[in-house]
Write an enzyme that holds these catalytic residues in place. Structure first.
Site, PDB file in Angstrom:
ATOM      1  N   ALA A  33       0.599  -1.291   0.138  1.00 19.14           N
ATOM      2  CA  ALA A  33      -0.167   0.030   0.134  1.00 19.14           C
ATOM      3  C   ALA A  33       0.818   1.243  -0.043  1.00 19.14           C
ATOM      4  O   ALA A  33       0.614   2.164  -0.687  1.00 19.14           O
ATOM      5  CB  ALA A  33      -0.730  -0.075   1.148  1.00 19.14           C
ATOM      6  N   GLU A  34       1.960   1.372   0.762  1.00 24.14           N
ATOM      7  CA  GLU A  34       2.877   2.465   0.676  1.00 24.14           C
ATOM      8  C   GLU A  34       3.475   2.661  -0.374  1.00 24.14           C
ATOM      9  O   GLU A  34       3.711   3.826  -1.198  1.00 24.14           O
ATOM     10  CB  GLU A  34       3.872   2.218   2.103  1.00 24.14           C
ATOM     11  CG  GLU A  34       3.125   2.278   3.278  1.00 24.14           C
ATOM     12  CD  GLU A  34       4.340   2.024   4.448  1.00 24.14           C
ATOM     13  OE1 GLU A  34       4.305   2.659   5.454  1.00 24.14           O
ATOM     14  OE2 GLU A  34       4.680   0.739   4.535  1.00 24.14           O
ATOM     15  N   TYR A  35       3.859   1.365  -1.089  1.00 24.11           N
ATOM     16  CA  TYR A  35       4.525   1.461  -2.432  1.00 24.11           C
ATOM     17  C   TYR A  35       3.613   2.153  -3.458  1.00 24.11           C
ATOM     18  O   TYR A  35       4.012   2.956  -4.175  1.00 24.11           O
ATOM     19  CB  TYR A  35       5.073  -0.058  -2.943  1.00 24.11           C
ATOM     20  CG  TYR A  35       5.661   0.041  -4.231  1.00 24.11           C
ATOM     21  CD1 TYR A  35       7.008   0.671  -4.220  1.00 24.11           C
ATOM     22  CD2 TYR A  35       5.089   0.051  -5.545  1.00 24.11           C
ATOM     23  CE1 TYR A  35       7.695   0.224  -5.647  1.00 24.11           C
ATOM     24  CE2 TYR A  35       5.581   0.100  -6.678  1.00 24.11           C
ATOM     25  CZ  TYR A  35       7.037   0.142  -6.798  1.00 24.11           C
ATOM     26  OH  TYR A  35       7.515   0.149  -7.994  1.00 24.11           O
ATOM     27  N   ASP A  36       2.281   1.660  -3.441  1.00 24.79           N
ATOM     28  CA  ASP A  36       1.434   2.217  -4.242  1.00 24.79           C
ATOM     29  C   ASP A  36       1.134   3.654  -4.179  1.00 24.79           C
ATOM     30  O   ASP A  36       0.827   4.347  -5.100  1.00 24.79           O
ATOM     31  CB  ASP A  36       0.264   1.302  -4.420  1.00 24.79           C
ATOM     32  CG  ASP A  36       0.264  -0.174  -4.668  1.00 24.79           C
ATOM     33  OD1 ASP A  36       1.057  -0.286  -5.525  1.00 24.79           O
ATOM     34  OD2 ASP A  36      -0.619  -0.730  -4.319  1.00 24.79           O
ATOM     35  N   LEU A  82      22.989 -25.099 -23.993  1.00 21.40           N
ATOM     36  CA  LEU A  82      24.065 -26.085 -23.114  1.00 21.40           C
ATOM     37  C   LEU A  82      23.829 -27.357 -23.711  1.00 21.40           C
ATOM     38  O   LEU A  82      22.765 -27.852 -24.106  1.00 21.40           O
ATOM     39  CB  LEU A  82      23.630 -25.895 -21.875  1.00 21.40           C
ATOM     40  CG  LEU A  82      23.783 -24.441 -21.044  1.00 21.40           C
ATOM     41  CD1 LEU A  82      23.479 -24.512 -19.615  1.00 21.40           C
ATOM     42  CD2 LEU A  82      25.326 -23.896 -21.262  1.00 21.40           C
ATOM     43  N   ARG A 141      16.635 -15.060 -27.759  1.00 21.84           N
ATOM     44  CA  ARG A 141      17.706 -15.749 -28.138  1.00 21.84           C
ATOM     45  C   ARG A 141      17.528 -16.193 -29.459  1.00 21.84           C
ATOM     46  O   ARG A 141      18.879 -16.009 -30.249  1.00 21.84           O
ATOM     47  CB  ARG A 141      17.594 -17.592 -27.341  1.00 21.84           C
ATOM     48  CG  ARG A 141      18.875 -18.155 -27.833  1.00 21.84           C
ATOM     49  CD  ARG A 141      18.564 -19.512 -27.591  1.00 21.84           C
ATOM     50  NE  ARG A 141      18.433 -19.993 -26.231  1.00 21.84           N
ATOM     51  CZ  ARG A 141      19.138 -20.443 -25.376  1.00 21.84           C
ATOM     52  NH1 ARG A 141      20.586 -20.547 -25.670  1.00 21.84           N
ATOM     53  NH2 ARG A 141      18.914 -20.499 -23.912  1.00 21.84           N
ATOM     54  N   LYS A 315      19.256 -32.721 -16.991  1.00 20.84           N
ATOM     55  CA  LYS A 315      17.968 -32.544 -17.173  1.00 20.84           C
ATOM     56  C   LYS A 315      16.983 -33.616 -16.147  1.00 20.84           C
ATOM     57  O   LYS A 315      17.583 -34.833 -16.098  1.00 20.84           O
ATOM     58  CB  LYS A 315      17.386 -32.680 -18.639  1.00 20.84           C
ATOM     59  CG  LYS A 315      17.846 -31.753 -19.698  1.00 20.84           C
ATOM     60  CD  LYS A 315      17.465 -30.303 -19.337  1.00 20.84           C
ATOM     61  CE  LYS A 315      16.106 -29.944 -20.157  1.00 20.84           C
ATOM     62  NZ  LYS A 315      16.255 -30.413 -21.335  1.00 20.84           N
ATOM     63  N   CYS A 445     -27.758 -27.280  -4.863  1.00 22.22           N
ATOM     64  CA  CYS A 445     -27.151 -28.693  -5.420  1.00 22.22           C
ATOM     65  C   CYS A 445     -26.283 -29.197  -4.633  1.00 22.22           C
ATOM     66  O   CYS A 445     -25.295 -28.358  -3.963  1.00 22.22           O
ATOM     67  CB  CYS A 445     -26.467 -27.879  -6.583  1.00 22.22           C
ATOM     68  SG  CYS A 445     -25.209 -29.273  -7.572  1.00 22.22           S
TER      69      CYS A 445
END
Length: 782
Positions: A33-36, A82, A141, A315, A445
């Site tokens: 909230a503070e960031y927003d 790779l 890539r 892998k 239902c």
């Protein structure tokens, strides 16, 4: 103007620092909230002073007009693939070749090669070119030599820095890494795609690749993309891991699983460990990558035609296989949504016998072109339900037949309705057919009722232990419960009549029901089963508004001021609480004379949300035709109050707006319904203390804000779920695995790998009794 410019620079620097803490260090320094609030302030200042906007401002991540096509980019250094290993023998052979090529000594069959170890993320490889510390280009890539210029799209990825932190970076630096979507982000994306009738993605890798290659960057920005750096083409330090650590210091996100290994056996140990933990990781991986750590030794080893000699990818076994689709069943969920499920000829996949898989919805069946009798490819990733990803048309038998949605509910026989999709934009609602089908009978239902009650009593909701799925099914079938409220009216003599329930178990269940009568507000909201309101949104509602009454009253536009609550979810919340049946159930649950639930943690409005609204943001949320956020802020700057905007005449509007926009504003407020609704929103903002003229509350930091805790092992005195709730109430972030950023570990019985890693890193570890003492210091009793 100088003061404004300085203020903008300060806001940008502050937001960049918070982004670094959140995305790179995984240690949030302020609440969402503070960031927003900071972001909105910067956006408003830049809208009022467009001449001060710069390319690398946090507000400029999303581009404007969609591209017609991507241009080609030639990589100065090819982005090679790779080599792959699929067994330990190949890994040992890789190490032998490295040792021989470097002419290194061998002591007791153990080489002295130091390798870096990282998970192999399942995403899309990209390169990022920085010039003088600023992002100037992003490219895919491609064929390793020629890629596509996706600069406008990589700028929308939130954890890719537009400008590097600190200093000392090379003038030209090419960073390479993987763009991916986390497991949680992938689930959210497919849910949102279903809501708007969009494409359902088969897996997170396809979703990431498709999202990054959108010609319209606004679509890319709406997708939950993340980036993880794995190399740099410029030699900064003497080793690969030191290169990555330096990149992290400059603001680039790197893997938290990065480790060093001496010799190939330690590499194999890393592979086994991360393979075992694969399902608990927040993102998909398809193996592990091992690189000779020394840059000098990498140069000495060099390259083959298409791959480096100093790196290999080990892998995991395939997560896809072929089987036959023998039938399609239809399941009814707690909200009435009818979901097709593929019944498969049983087949083993990643060690699990698979006999069913999700098909999502009828539109997905049509897209796949799947028919009953087909040979299909199924995919299973982590603990996700297996899904059908494609059809092998060449193997289709002559007797294959199409899948049909039933006209009546397979459980209660009620009519099946196609859901409607409502798109809201600029004051208009556009209704079209949705991709989902629903049984219209709601909780009458039995399937919906059973699923609704199973959700209500679940561990992360009301948490009634002993009330399992089988017991709930019997209670519903015997009509002993017809709503969640009926759970609290059960008697032991009713429960003991159920199959498999003994006298002692029935009395324990009554005690568990009684002990569940004091849930937190967040748990109660989650337990209600509001469409698209999961555990995290429930926490946002509870931690932001801090009372059920406010949540019930909140208008959709007010709810959208809260983090992660979009307009569609806000309308779902509003619709749920407007429903008379839902109101009745909630009233019964909270009535002292009926069920007697008492909600905990209901307080005054959370401090970060006081004065979180501005007049400009309110006008923007009204969705006046032709009026965007910039024009809304102009209106706010000119008239200073909603009343001033409502009552402004044509001439006053024309002082600041073109004729078309001035007319749109006047026409909007000439409609009394629009005016009254705008006034109602403003009044609610005042009532909630969120209005721009409200008195700002003192924000008292919670003691554990910015600290990451890990729970490991089994606890005897207190449940892990309750421990998580308690730590989050103190502001902590609780995760499942230990890393260098972990602040403290709570270790119960049977803790092994996490505890060993904590000891290796020298982290603070509390046993259960020590943790209870820690809680007591914060006035929390167990």
């Amino acid at each position: 103007m100088i003061a404004t410019h300085d203020h903008i620079l300060k806001l940008r620097a502050e937001l960049d620092q918070h982004n670094y803490h959140y995305h790179v260090l995984d240690e949030p320094s302020i609440s969402d909230a503070e960031y927003d609030c900071l972001f909105r302030n910067l956006k408003a200042l830049e809208a009022a002073h467009p001449e001060l906007v710069t390319r690398n401002s946090p507000t400029q991540r999303i581009g404007g007009t969609a591209l017609l096509a991507f241009t080609k980019v030639k990589h100065e250094i090819p982005m090679l693939s790779l080599g792959n290993a699929f067994d330990a023998t190949t890994m040992v052979e890789f190490d032998r070749l490295v040792v021989e090529a470097l002419d290194l000594p061998i002591e007791d069959d153990c080489t002295t090669v130091e390798y870096s170890c990282e998970p192999k993320l399942d995403g899309l490889a990209v390169s990022l070119l920085y010039r003088n510390g600023e992002l100037v280009r992003g490219a895919t890539r491609g064929d390793s030599t020629i890629g596509e210029d996706v600069s406008i799209n990589v700028r929308t990825v939130r954890n890719i820095p537009l400008k590097l932190h600190g200093s000392g970076w090379p003038i030209n630096m090419e960073v390479r890494g993987e763009v991916f979507i986390s497991k949680a982000g992938f689930k959210r994306l497919n849910v949102s795609q279903m809501e708007v009738g969009g494409k359902i993605f088969a897996n997170a890798r396809n979703a990431a690749g498709g999202s990054l290659r959108q010609l319209d960057s606004k679509i890319t920005a709406s997708r939950p993309l993340e980036f993880c750096c794995y190399s740099v083409t410029t030699d900064i330090c003497a080793t690969h891991t030191d290169n990555l650590q330096q990149l992290q210091n400059w603001g680039m996100p790197i893997s938290h699983e990065l480790k060093l290994a001496n010799g190939i056996q330690n590499c194999l140990d890393y592979y086994r460990d991360i393979k075992e933990r694969r399902n608990s990781l927040p993102y998909e991986i398809d193996g592990a990558v091992f690189k000779v750590n020394s840059i000098a030794l990498q140069r000495k080893l060099g390259f083959r035609t298409r791959e480096p000699r100093w790196a290999i990818a080990y892998k995991f076994p395939s997560m896809e296989t072929l089987t036959e689709l023998v039938d399609v069943a239809f399941q009814v969920g707690r909200t009435g949504i009818i979901t097709p499920v593929a019944r498969l000829k049983p087949v083993k996949l990643t060690g699990v016998l698979v006999s069913s898989a999700t098909l999502h919805n009828m539109d997905e069946i049509a897209r796949l072109g799947v028919m009953i009798g087909d040979t299909v490819i199924i995919h299973r990733a982590g603990d996700v339900i297996p899904q059908v990803v494609s059809v092998v048309i060449e193997r289709r038998p002559e007797n294959a037949y199409a899948v049909q949605m039933p006209e009546s509910c397979p459980v209660c026989g009620s009519p099946v309705e196609r859901t409607k999709l409502v798109k809201r934009r600029k004051g208009k609602e556009i209704v079209s057919n949705g991709v989902l089908y629903r049984c219209a009978r709601r909780l009458t239902c039995s399937a919906q009722l059973k699923q609704s009650i199973i959700h209500f009593v679940s561990r992360r909701a009301i948490n009634i232990s002993g009330l399992g799925d089988k017991t709930i099914e019997q209670l519903v079938d015997k009509k002993l419960i017809c709503s969640p409220a009926d759970i609290y009216k059960l008697k032991p003599e009713q429960i003991i009549t159920l199959q498999g329930v003994a006298d002692i178990a029935s009395r324990k269940l009554i005690v568990a029901i009684k002990n569940s009568k004091m849930p937190t507000l967040a748990r109660f909201i989650y337990a209600l089963g509001i469409a698209n309101v999961g555990e995290e949104i429930a926490k946002v509602l509870a931690q932001s508004l801090l009372s059920l009454e406010r949540v019930q009253k909140a208008l959709p536009e007010v709810l959208t001021y809260l983090p992660d609550v979009g307009l569609e979810v806000a309308h779902e919340i509003r619709s749920f609480f407007d429903d008379s049946y839902n109101q009745g159930i909630i009233s019964m649950l909270l009535s002292p004379d009926e069920c007697g639930l008492q909600l905990q943690n209901q307080l005054d409005l959370s401090a970060p949300f006081t004065i979180s609204a501005t007049l400009g943001s309110l006008l923007d949320k009204l969705h006046i035709p032709s009026i965007g956020s910039g024009v809304a802020q102009k209106l706010a700057n000119r008239f200073s109050s909603l009343e001033g905007v409502v009552n402004a005449d044509w001439l006053e509007m024309r002082h600041i707006l073109p004729a078309k926009q001035a007319k749109a504003v006047r026409n909007f407020f000439n409609n009394s319904d629009n005016t009254n609704y705008a006034i109602a929103i403003e009044q609610q903002l005042k009532d909630f203390g969120m209005h721009w003229q409200s008195k700002k509350k003192f924000v008292k930091n919670l003691p554990e804000v910015g600290h990451t805790w890990v729970l490991t092992g089994s606890l005897k005195l207190i449940s892990r779920t309750l421990v998580k709730d308690m730590l989050e109430s103190l502001g902590a972030k609780v995760v499942s695995s230990v890393s260098a950023r972990t602040y403290c570990v709570v270790a119960g019985l049977g803790a092994t790998s996490n505890l060993a890693k904590a000891a290796q890193l020298g982290l603070q570890v509390l046993d259960e009794e020590e943790f209870v003492s820690f809680l007591a210091k914060h006035n929390i009793t167990v």
